[in-house]
Enzyme design. Structure first.
Site, PDB file in Angstrom:
ATOM      1  N   GLY A 274       0.652  -1.261  -0.030  1.00 32.10           N
ATOM      2  CA  GLY A 274       0.031  -0.229   0.003  1.00 32.10           C
ATOM      3  C   GLY A 274       0.858   0.928  -0.143  1.00 32.10           C
TER       4      GLY A 274
ATOM      5  N   ALA B 267       1.024  12.901   5.512  1.00 32.29           N
ATOM      6  CA  ALA B 267       1.449  12.417   4.156  1.00 32.29           C
ATOM      7  C   ALA B 267       0.247  12.789   3.100  1.00 32.29           C
ATOM      8  CB  ALA B 267       1.990  11.138   3.802  1.00 32.29           C
TER       9      ALA B 267
ATOM     10  N   LYS C 209      -5.227   7.998  19.357  1.00 30.31           N
ATOM     11  CA  LYS C 209      -5.305   8.799  18.098  1.00 30.31           C
ATOM     12  C   LYS C 209      -6.648   8.357  17.300  1.00 30.31           C
ATOM     13  CE  LYS C 209      -3.112   9.551  13.863  1.00 30.31           C
ATOM     14  NZ  LYS C 209      -2.870   9.072  12.573  1.00 30.31           N
TER      15      LYS C 209
ATOM     16  N   ASN D 166     -12.111  14.025  12.309  1.00 30.90           N
ATOM     17  CA  ASN D 166     -12.169  13.469  10.957  1.00 30.90           C
ATOM     18  C   ASN D 166     -13.942  13.472  10.710  1.00 30.90           C
ATOM     19  OD1 ASN D 166      -9.665  13.179  11.067  1.00 30.90           O
ATOM     20  ND2 ASN D 166      -9.676  11.234  10.290  1.00 30.90           N
TER      21      ASN D 166
ATOM     22  N   GLU E  60     -12.881   5.729   5.931  1.00 26.30           N
ATOM     23  CA  GLU E  60     -12.210   4.594   6.954  1.00 26.30           C
ATOM     24  C   GLU E  60     -13.249   4.720   8.017  1.00 26.30           C
ATOM     25  OE1 GLU E  60      -8.204   5.670   7.096  1.00 26.30           O
ATOM     26  OE2 GLU E  60      -7.846   3.535   6.640  1.00 26.30           O
TER      27      GLU E  60
END
Ligand code: NAD
Length: 313
Positions: free
Chosen positions: A7, A128, A184, A192, A267
């Site tokens: 991935g 990222a 986290k 999110n 997700e």
């Protein structure tokens, strides 16, 4: 150290580039043919804090990978874990597999394919971004922590930490990794989902008292589930992370918002959905996480019936 990154999107490419810079023998494995071709033809372009550079490293489809490796670094989205591991199952052999994916349930997904003794779990605060095929970026210092699933202090943990440090990633071997993973995840559940549902940013949540209170409630529910599982996750650490994000990452678009805007699957099942499911199984009250998970699902699945879509067609 021989490492396969399974991935190699935004995170996998950044980690792969940094590990290769640090001297590891890295192969990137992905199913995005345009990305693979760009890397093989022109190298992987990475824009990092220390500057932009081009790293040469092999990039293959998983089924073309021959192995053997010491470690597989798993960086697919959580809902692609199963297919990705299945594609390289014969090549994994005795290698350790490290998941630094977000969310809850990564251990269980890996355990369907591997013995617990080969599984390493962690979390990373490194950001990222996938810019274009063959090109990724990552800015801002951040720590990455991990440990073995079975709680054993293994040499591979130290070898991987060294490999990451040589590449410029702050690596922490953390026996309390489950607490860090849940903290986290609690942060991600709060920021999110709220941003994804409101086209919002941490800055917007920070200036809205009701939204900030809602974020706190999402995180409180998530940490209550962790604590009921005897994982010593700490709500005050999550609150501090949220306050920092609201004050400093004002215009950051969380990945769930980016995914929702691009019409990609999110997700959510590994975040608010997993918290709600685990909480309900334990008999805890987790209505806010359940509601947010249902609303994000509505966004993912109801596209043809959305009013904006209907008025255009
Ligand atoms: P991404 O979508 O950029 O990368 C995932 C990659 O997996 C893609 O390149 C995709 O082509 C590939 N893939 C899909 N199916 C595959 C398969 N069967 N075999 C091999 N590769 C396959 O996602 P990302 O942003 O790099 O995130 C990866 C994980 O890291 C997620 O769990 C995410 O939550 C987590 N994470 C992301 C960030 C971030 O800032 N992007 C930060 C911390 C954690």
């Amino acid at each position: 150290m021989k490492i396969a990154v399974l991935g190699a999107g935004a995170m996998g490419s950044v980690f792969g580039a940094r590990l290769a810079k640090g001297g590891a023998d890295v192969t990137l494995l992905d199913v995005n043919d345009a990305h693979l071709t760009a890397i093989n033809e022109g190298g992987l372009q990475v824009d990092l804090d220390e500057g932009a550079e081009v790293i040469s490293l092999p990039a293959l489809r998983p089924e073309a990978f021959k192995g053997p490796v010491d470690l597989v670094l798993l960086f697919t989205k959580t809902f692609h874990t199963e297919a990705a591991l299945r594609a390289i199952a014969p090549q994994i052999g005795a290698a350790h597999v490290l998941s630094l994916q977000n969310g809850i349930g990564n251990a269980e997904r890996l355990q369907e394919h591997l013995p617990a003794a080969q599984i390493l779990l962690g979390m990373t605060m490194t950001p990222a971004e996938f810019i274009a095929p063959g090109k990724v970026a990552s800015h801002g210092p951040a720590a990455t922590a991990f440990y073995s699933l079975d709680g054993t202090d293994r040499p591979i943990l130290h070898q991987m930490a060294e490999a990451l440090r040589h590449g410029g990633i702050e690596a922490v071997i953390d026996p309390q990794i489950q607490a860090a993973i849940w903290e986290k995840a609690a942060f991600n559940c709060a920021m999110n989902a709220l941003c994804a549902l409101t086209d919002g940013t941490p800055g917007a949540i920070g200036v809205s008292k009701p939204a900030r209170a809602l974020a706190s409630e999402v995180a409180r529910e998530a940490i209550s589930v962790a604590n009921a599982l005897t994982i010593p996750a700490d709500l005050t650490k999550v609150e501090a992370l949220m306050s920092k994000a609201c004050a400093h990452h004002l215009m950051h678009e969380p990945s769930m918002l980016q995914d929702r805007k691009a019409g990609r699957r999110t997700e959510i099942d590994a975040l608010n959905g997993a918290v709600a499911t685990q909480g309900e199984r334990l008999g805890l009250q987790v209505p806010v996480n359940r509601t947010l998970a249902s609303l994000v699902h509505l966004f993912e699945t109801a596209v043809p019936f959305r009013a904006s879509h209907l008025s255009k067609s």
